[in-house]
Design a protein around this motif. Structure first.
Motif, PDB file in Angstrom:
ATOM      1  N   ARG A  53      54.296  47.097 -43.939  1.00 10.37           N
ATOM      2  CA  ARG A  53      53.350  46.399 -44.822  1.00 10.37           C
ATOM      3  C   ARG A  53      52.506  47.371 -45.629  1.00 10.37           C
ATOM      4  N   PHE A  54      52.212  48.537 -45.039  1.00 12.75           N
ATOM      5  CA  PHE A  54      51.278  49.471 -45.680  1.00 12.75           C
ATOM      6  C   PHE A  54      51.974  50.687 -46.278  1.00 12.75           C
ATOM      7  N   ASP A  55      53.297  50.705 -46.228  1.00 15.63           N
ATOM      8  CA  ASP A  55      54.070  51.790 -46.829  1.00 15.63           C
ATOM      9  C   ASP A  55      53.594  53.156 -46.327  1.00 15.63           C
ATOM     10  N   LEU A  56      53.445  53.262 -45.010  1.00 16.85           N
ATOM     11  CA  LEU A  56      53.002  54.510 -44.396  1.00 16.85           C
ATOM     12  C   LEU A  56      54.189  55.238 -43.779  1.00 16.85           C
ATOM     13  N   ALA A  57      54.251  56.551 -43.985  1.00 18.37           N
ATOM     14  CA  ALA A  57      55.300  57.350 -43.349  1.00 18.37           C
ATOM     15  C   ALA A  57      55.095  57.327 -41.840  1.00 18.37           C
ATOM     16  N   CYS A  58      56.199  57.363 -41.114  1.00 17.66           N
ATOM     17  CA  CYS A  58      56.071  57.297 -39.660  1.00 17.66           C
ATOM     18  C   CYS A  58      57.197  58.076 -38.986  1.00 17.66           C
ATOM     19  N   HIS A  59      56.992  58.350 -37.726  1.00 15.72           N
ATOM     20  CA  HIS A  59      58.029  58.931 -36.876  1.00 15.72           C
ATOM     21  C   HIS A  59      57.843  58.306 -35.499  1.00 15.72           C
ATOM     22  N   ILE A  60      58.790  57.466 -35.119  1.00 16.84           N
ATOM     23  CA  ILE A  60      58.749  56.780 -33.825  1.00 16.84           C
ATOM     24  C   ILE A  60      60.050  57.083 -33.110  1.00 16.84           C
ATOM     25  N   GLU A  61      59.954  57.612 -31.907  1.00 13.59           N
ATOM     26  CA  GLU A  61      61.193  57.974 -31.218  1.00 13.59           C
ATOM     27  C   GLU A  61      61.057  57.836 -29.705  1.00 13.59           C
ATOM     28  N   PRO A  62      62.179  57.564 -29.040  1.00 12.02           N
ATOM     29  CA  PRO A  62      62.184  57.593 -27.572  1.00 12.02           C
ATOM     30  C   PRO A  62      62.290  59.038 -27.095  1.00 12.02           C
ATOM     31  N   ILE A  63      61.624  59.362 -26.010  1.00  9.89           N
ATOM     32  CA  ILE A  63      61.691  60.722 -25.466  1.00  9.89           C
ATOM     33  C   ILE A  63      62.018  60.655 -23.982  1.00  9.89           C
ATOM     34  N   ASP A  64      62.541  61.740 -23.462  1.00 15.44           N
ATOM     35  CA  ASP A  64      62.821  61.825 -22.029  1.00 15.44           C
ATOM     36  C   ASP A  64      61.506  61.954 -21.267  1.00 15.44           C
ATOM     37  N   THR A  65      61.334  61.123 -20.261  1.00 11.66           N
ATOM     38  CA  THR A  65      60.098  61.112 -19.483  1.00 11.66           C
ATOM     39  C   THR A  65      60.410  61.054 -17.995  1.00 11.66           C
ATOM     40  N   GLU A  66      59.432  61.399 -17.195  1.00 14.22           N
ATOM     41  CA  GLU A  66      59.622  61.344 -15.744  1.00 14.22           C
ATOM     42  C   GLU A  66      59.695  59.910 -15.243  1.00 14.22           C
ATOM     43  N   PHE A  67      58.969  59.020 -15.903  1.00 19.92           N
ATOM     44  CA  PHE A  67      58.950  57.616 -15.501  1.00 19.92           C
ATOM     45  C   PHE A  67      59.430  56.755 -16.662  1.00 19.92           C
ATOM     46  N   SER A  68      60.111  55.680 -16.334  1.00 17.13           N
ATOM     47  CA  SER A  68      60.692  54.835 -17.381  1.00 17.13           C
ATOM     48  C   SER A  68      59.686  53.867 -17.990  1.00 17.13           C
ATOM     49  N   ASP A  69      58.533  53.708 -17.338  1.00  8.74           N
ATOM     50  CA  ASP A  69      57.592  52.691 -17.809  1.00  8.74           C
ATOM     51  C   ASP A  69      56.298  53.258 -18.382  1.00  8.74           C
ATOM     52  N   ARG A  70      56.182  54.584 -18.436  1.00 12.40           N
ATOM     53  CA  ARG A  70      54.935  55.150 -18.966  1.00 12.40           C
ATOM     54  C   ARG A  70      55.121  56.607 -19.366  1.00 12.40           C
ATOM     55  N   LEU A  71      54.172  57.072 -20.194  1.00 11.65           N
ATOM     56  CA  LEU A  71      54.145  58.466 -20.628  1.00 11.65           C
ATOM     57  C   LEU A  71      53.119  59.234 -19.807  1.00 11.65           C
ATOM     58  N   LEU A  72      53.464  60.440 -19.426  1.00  5.82           N
ATOM     59  CA  LEU A  72      52.481  61.332 -18.832  1.00  5.82           C
ATOM     60  C   LEU A  72      51.792  62.124 -19.937  1.00  5.82           C
ATOM     61  N   CYS A  73      50.640  62.653 -19.620  1.00  2.00           N
ATOM     62  CA  CYS A  73      49.844  63.328 -20.639  1.00  2.00           C
ATOM     63  C   CYS A  73      50.594  64.500 -21.267  1.00  2.00           C
ATOM     64  N   PHE A  74      51.240  65.326 -20.454  1.00  2.00           N
ATOM     65  CA  PHE A  74      51.914  66.497 -21.021  1.00  2.00           C
ATOM     66  C   PHE A  74      53.089  66.089 -21.902  1.00  2.00           C
ATOM     67  N   GLU A  75      53.717  64.944 -21.607  1.00  2.00           N
ATOM     68  CA  GLU A  75      54.815  64.462 -22.442  1.00  2.00           C
ATOM     69  C   GLU A  75      54.298  64.032 -23.817  1.00  2.00           C
ATOM     70  N   LYS A  76      53.166  63.355 -23.824  1.00  2.00           N
ATOM     71  CA  LYS A  76      52.563  62.940 -25.094  1.00  2.00           C
ATOM     72  C   LYS A  76      52.112  64.155 -25.896  1.00  2.00           C
ATOM     73  N   ALA A  77      51.463  65.110 -25.226  1.00  2.00           N
ATOM     74  CA  ALA A  77      50.960  66.295 -25.927  1.00  2.00           C
ATOM     75  C   ALA A  77      52.102  67.141 -26.484  1.00  2.00           C
ATOM     76  N   GLU A  78      53.186  67.286 -25.720  1.00  2.00           N
ATOM     77  CA  GLU A  78      54.329  68.060 -26.209  1.00  2.00           C
ATOM     78  C   GLU A  78      54.990  67.367 -27.402  1.00  2.00           C
ATOM     79  N   PHE A  79      55.056  66.051 -27.367  1.00  2.00           N
ATOM     80  CA  PHE A  79      55.587  65.309 -28.510  1.00  2.00           C
ATOM     81  C   PHE A  79      54.726  65.557 -29.754  1.00  2.00           C
TER      82      PHE A  79
END
Length: 439
Positions: free
Chosen positions: A155-181
């Protein structure tokens, strides 16, 4: 601002004895460009506009009088906001942001706020700098969590980058995984980044942080708890340092909650660089069930039933008072300075009784200590300056300095600090060492 306006601003700061670093001076100049006329210590019963610089804490009655006189067309700037004496007035105002100290050139925190966000939210619509929205989610997890986000971005014509990443748990992100991304996104793209949590949707274009031109922007839940659900990073060296510090802490302490690690990364970065932080309004961190959700810019698909977002309501309790006032706490180093001395030894200076002392004396002592270290470091490679209101804080600061094996000096506001302050202490250390070796 014209050259003449810049010159007038510099003269006013010099006349008022207000010492600002370059980043703080830039922020103040930007505010003058937005709000207009600048003046010092303007407490009045008349309705006020423009930018007001407050150099000294106000009594409760004076703070109330000032607050009632303000309009949305007025900004308050506190150039020595590390002093707890300003906390009461800050609590009555909308907190827009802080600019951290910058060595001897700008040895104080600068806080800026006002009455509501309406002025900036309206102006931000015309911002030409647009962030790239980034988001990640566990590979193999529920991809529908980001479908609504993708749809809202269109709707807002904003550039984005959305991707799945390998994580230790399938239902949540850990802090270091988010920071490394985020570090990977930082290296991949050149525009400012705005991270939003999976499941969030955009109701409006999130242009406020890029319009304000800050290093980092985030929301403090309940005015103290830093949240990593919405995190803006401007394209600056200071933003990169914050991100790198957060990633290092997260990798070292993977079991600790991400908000507290972000808090510590902010504190560490602010003590070493003039980090320009914007504290985003609740509309950038609205949760389902929140009364203002219909006016949200970013709405997160989560609910909260407590005052805190973190897993432990008692976690980091010692930081709450300071964070509500947008400043580093007594148990954090207020400022870190380094020298070109090749030795690895450091010195910790603890300034006690900052709440019970005159604000001018506290500010003058901070300036004297940082100026003395810049003039002659005495061979100490690192200075850590802590501001302590209570004896318990002094004890904690001493304990931290002892763990780092720093030389510890405790001083009081108003104490005379000569330019050879550190050189004299280094000489005393050398004499004591010689007496120990050759009794």
């Amino acid at each position: 601002m014209t050259d003449e306006t810049h010159a007038d601003l510099d003269r006013l700061l010099l006349t008022g004895g207000v010492k600002l670093g370059p980043a703080q001076r830039d922020r103040l100049g930007w505010l003058v460009g937005q709000y207009g006329a600048l003046r010092l210590d303007g407490v009045s019963e008349r309705r006020q506009n423009g930018v007001i610089i407050l150099r000294e804490p106000l009594s409760g009655a004076a703070a109330e009088l000032l607050y009632r006189s303000l309009t949305p067309g007025c900004a308050i700037v506190i150039p020595r906001s590390e002093n707890p004496g300003f906390d009461f007035l800050k609590s009555k105002l909308t907190e827009f942001g802080t600019v951290a100290p910058c060595g001897a050139d700008g040895p104080h925190e600068m806080w800026w706020g006002g009455i509501g966000w309406s002025k900036f939210l309206t102006a931000a619509d015309a911002s030409t700098v647009r962030p790239r929205i980034v988001c990640c989610y566990p590979r193999g997890g529920d991809a529908t969590a980001v479908f609504a986000l993708r749809h809202s971005l269109e709707r807002f014509d904003l550039a984005c980058h959305i991707e799945p990443i390998d994580t230790e748990f399938s239902d949540r992100l850990l802090c270091f995984e988010k920071a490394e991304f985020l570090l990977r996104m930082w290296n991949k793209y050149r525009e400012p980044l705005l991270f939003v949590e999976p499941g969030a949707v955009l109701r409006e274009a999130p242009l406020l942080p890029s319009f304000l031109g800050c290093d980092v922007a985030l929301h403090k839940w309940n005015r103290w708890e830093m949240s990593a659900r919405t995190l803006y990073l401007g394209r600056t060296e200071r933003a990169e340092r914050l991100l790198w510090t957060w990633q290092q802490l997260a990798a070292s302490y993977p079991a600790i909650w991400e908000g507290y690690l972000l808090d510590q990364a902010w504190s560490l970065t602010s003590s070493q660089m003039p980090l320009d932080t914007v504290w985003l309004p609740r509309s950038y961190h609205a949760l389902k069930g929140y009364l203002g959700a219909m006016r949200a810019t970013i709405l997160h698909d989560q609910q909260t039933t407590t005052l805190e977002l973190g897993p432990d309501p008692a976690f980091a309790g010692i930081a709450r008072t300071a964070r509500r006032a947008g400043r580093t706490g007594a148990r954090d180093a207020f400022m870190v300075m380094t020298s070109k001395a090749e030795t690895g030894n450091g010195i910790a200076v603890i300034l006690r009784d900052v709440s019970a002392s005159d604000a001018g004396a506290v500010a003058a002592t901070v300036e004297a200590v940082t100026g003395a270290y810049a003039a002659d470091c005495g061979g100490y490679g690192r200075l850590e300056l802590s501001l302590c209101a209570w004896q318990d804080d002094v004890g904690a600061a001493r304990e931290a300095a002892a763990m780092a094996r720093y030389r510890i000096l405790e001083i009081a506001p108003g104490q005379r600090i000569a330019n050879d302050f550190f050189a004299t202490r280094a000489t005393d250390d050398a004499v004591m060492t010689a007496r120990h070796l050759f009794p």
